[in-house]
Design an enzyme around this catalytic site. Structure first.
Site, PDB file in Angstrom:
ATOM      1  N   GLU A  76     -15.195 -23.149  55.135  1.00 62.62           N
ATOM      2  CA  GLU A  76     -13.879 -22.516  55.129  1.00 62.62           C
ATOM      3  C   GLU A  76     -13.153 -22.778  56.437  1.00 62.62           C
ATOM      4  O   GLU A  76     -13.640 -22.474  57.521  1.00 62.62           O
ATOM      5  CB  GLU A  76     -13.989 -21.010  54.914  1.00 62.62           C
ATOM      6  N   PRO A 124     -19.021 -21.702  60.348  1.00 62.99           N
ATOM      7  CA  PRO A 124     -19.372 -23.100  60.087  1.00 62.99           C
ATOM      8  C   PRO A 124     -20.846 -23.360  59.834  1.00 62.99           C
ATOM      9  O   PRO A 124     -21.203 -24.445  59.392  1.00 62.99           O
ATOM     10  CB  PRO A 124     -18.883 -23.831  61.341  1.00 62.99           C
ATOM     11  N   GLY A 125     -21.699 -22.376  60.078  1.00 63.66           N
ATOM     12  CA  GLY A 125     -23.107 -22.572  59.757  1.00 63.66           C
ATOM     13  C   GLY A 125     -23.405 -22.421  58.277  1.00 63.66           C
ATOM     14  O   GLY A 125     -24.413 -22.956  57.793  1.00 63.66           O
ATOM     15  N   GLU A 131       2.351 -15.779  51.171  1.00 60.00           N
ATOM     16  CA  GLU A 131       1.501 -14.623  51.452  1.00 60.00           C
ATOM     17  C   GLU A 131       2.247 -13.567  52.268  1.00 60.00           C
ATOM     18  O   GLU A 131       2.083 -12.362  52.036  1.00 60.00           O
ATOM     19  CB  GLU A 131       0.234 -15.060  52.189  1.00 60.00           C
ATOM     20  N   GLU A 147       2.551  -9.901  50.605  1.00 53.28           N
ATOM     21  CA  GLU A 147       1.770  -8.814  51.188  1.00 53.28           C
ATOM     22  C   GLU A 147       2.587  -7.911  52.104  1.00 53.28           C
ATOM     23  O   GLU A 147       2.256  -6.727  52.247  1.00 53.28           O
ATOM     24  CB  GLU A 147       0.575  -9.381  51.956  1.00 53.28           C
ATOM     25  N   ALA A 190      -2.585 -12.735  54.788  1.00 55.28           N
ATOM     26  CA  ALA A 190      -3.389 -13.953  54.645  1.00 55.28           C
ATOM     27  C   ALA A 190      -3.654 -14.217  53.181  1.00 55.28           C
ATOM     28  O   ALA A 190      -3.510 -13.328  52.329  1.00 55.28           O
ATOM     29  CB  ALA A 190      -4.708 -13.807  55.399  1.00 55.28           C
ATOM     30  N   ARG A 236     -12.089  -4.271  51.586  1.00 54.23           N
ATOM     31  CA  ARG A 236     -12.932  -5.464  51.534  1.00 54.23           C
ATOM     32  C   ARG A 236     -14.333  -5.027  51.106  1.00 54.23           C
ATOM     33  O   ARG A 236     -15.090  -4.446  51.885  1.00 54.23           O
ATOM     34  CB  ARG A 236     -12.976  -6.165  52.897  1.00 54.23           C
ATOM     35  N   ARG A 282     -29.558 -28.228  53.574  1.00 56.93           N
ATOM     36  CA  ARG A 282     -28.550 -27.266  54.017  1.00 56.93           C
ATOM     37  C   ARG A 282     -27.781 -26.748  52.798  1.00 56.93           C
ATOM     38  O   ARG A 282     -27.270 -27.529  51.995  1.00 56.93           O
ATOM     39  CB  ARG A 282     -27.582 -27.897  55.018  1.00 56.93           C
ATOM     40  N   GLU A 283     -27.702 -25.424  52.672  1.00 52.40           N
ATOM     41  CA  GLU A 283     -26.909 -24.783  51.631  1.00 52.40           C
ATOM     42  C   GLU A 283     -25.686 -24.151  52.287  1.00 52.40           C
ATOM     43  O   GLU A 283     -25.797 -23.521  53.341  1.00 52.40           O
ATOM     44  CB  GLU A 283     -27.725 -23.696  50.925  1.00 52.40           C
ATOM     45  N   GLU A 298      -4.761  -5.115  46.463  1.00 52.78           N
ATOM     46  CA  GLU A 298      -3.470  -5.152  47.143  1.00 52.78           C
ATOM     47  C   GLU A 298      -2.533  -4.032  46.690  1.00 52.78           C
ATOM     48  O   GLU A 298      -1.505  -3.785  47.334  1.00 52.78           O
ATOM     49  CB  GLU A 298      -2.793  -6.499  46.910  1.00 52.78           C
ATOM     50  N   LEU A 323      -5.572 -17.405  50.217  1.00 43.66           N
ATOM     51  CA  LEU A 323      -6.300 -18.637  49.959  1.00 43.66           C
ATOM     52  C   LEU A 323      -5.369 -19.833  49.774  1.00 43.66           C
ATOM     53  O   LEU A 323      -4.241 -19.700  49.293  1.00 43.66           O
ATOM     54  CB  LEU A 323      -7.146 -18.493  48.689  1.00 43.66           C
TER      55      LEU A 323
END
Length: 217
Positions: free
Chosen positions: A131, A126-127, A104, A108, A87, A75, A48-49, A156, A89
């Site tokens: 995150e 999740p596959g 944030e 922002e 939002a 984006r 799995r990667e 931004e 990180l």
């Protein structure tokens, strides 16, 4: 032995052993790509990667008129300017998630909040990634003083702030006009929580099983 999937409808942390790991299949500025050989028992061993991601926080900032603060941002992977809730990180080791969300929101949207609650936690993909993202509800809003405002750069730099009624944001999610996952999850969660008189909200420091560093490796 009791089946961990019996009982309440809830996700279960139940790691399968990684018999071999390549932590540096790819190392980037924000993300890494990891390769694990995972022992699935009777199903055998599989490769799995996945993307190793620091996680993130997002904020549904709701004013006294029931409007949500949205910002627009380019984006590049999807070649689009998206309307999003603020939002960012979780790229500071050990930083409190609420404090990161407050940062944030200030950077922002030039906003502060006097009340913080947890709306929802979700796994973005999740596959292929670990995150984890926590969405906060911020209320009792006030502006950041002009002299203390963050200077925005890169994508931004051209951010615009727009206030939209929560019902309008939900409608945009449902009719396919709004696509950012944090915005979708946050708006739908806020809509449901409001309908229930906000009784489903969790405290800002509620446990978070999937935040990076809490899951077994």
């Amino acid at each position: 032995m009791t089946d961990p999937l019996d009982g309440a409808l809830a996700d279960v942390v139940a790691p399968r052993p990684a018999v071999r790991r390549d932590d540096v299949a790819y190392s980037g500025r924000i993300i890494d790509v990891v390769r694990d050989d995972v022992d699935l028992g009777d199903a055998g061993t599989v490769l799995r990667e996945y993307v190793d991601h620091p996680g993130a926080v997002a904020v549904v900032a709701l004013d006294d008129d029931g409007r949500v603060a949205l910002v627009n941002q380019y984006r590049h992977p999807v070649r689009s300017v998206l309307w999003e809730i603020p939002a960012g990180l979780l790229d500071v080791d050990g930083e409190d998630a609420r404090l990161a969300a407050a940062r944030e929101l200030a950077e922002e949207a030039d906003l502060r909040a006097g009340r913080w609650d947890v709306l929802a936690d979700f796994l973005t993909s999740p596959g292929i990634s670990n995150e984890a993202l926590r969405v906060f509800l911020a209320r009792d809003l006030s502006p950041v003083p002009e002299a203390e405002r963050h200077e925005r750069t890169d994508e931004e730099a051209g951010m615009e702030l727009r206030w939209a009624p929560l019902d309008e944001v939900v409608a945009g999610v449902l009719d396919g006009s709004l696509h950012n996952p944090s915005t979708a999850v946050g708006a739908l969660a806020a809509f449901a929580a409001r309908a229930g008189g906000w009784t489903a909200l969790r405290p800002a420091d509620a446990p978070w099983a999937y935040r990076r560093g809490t899951l077994p490796r």
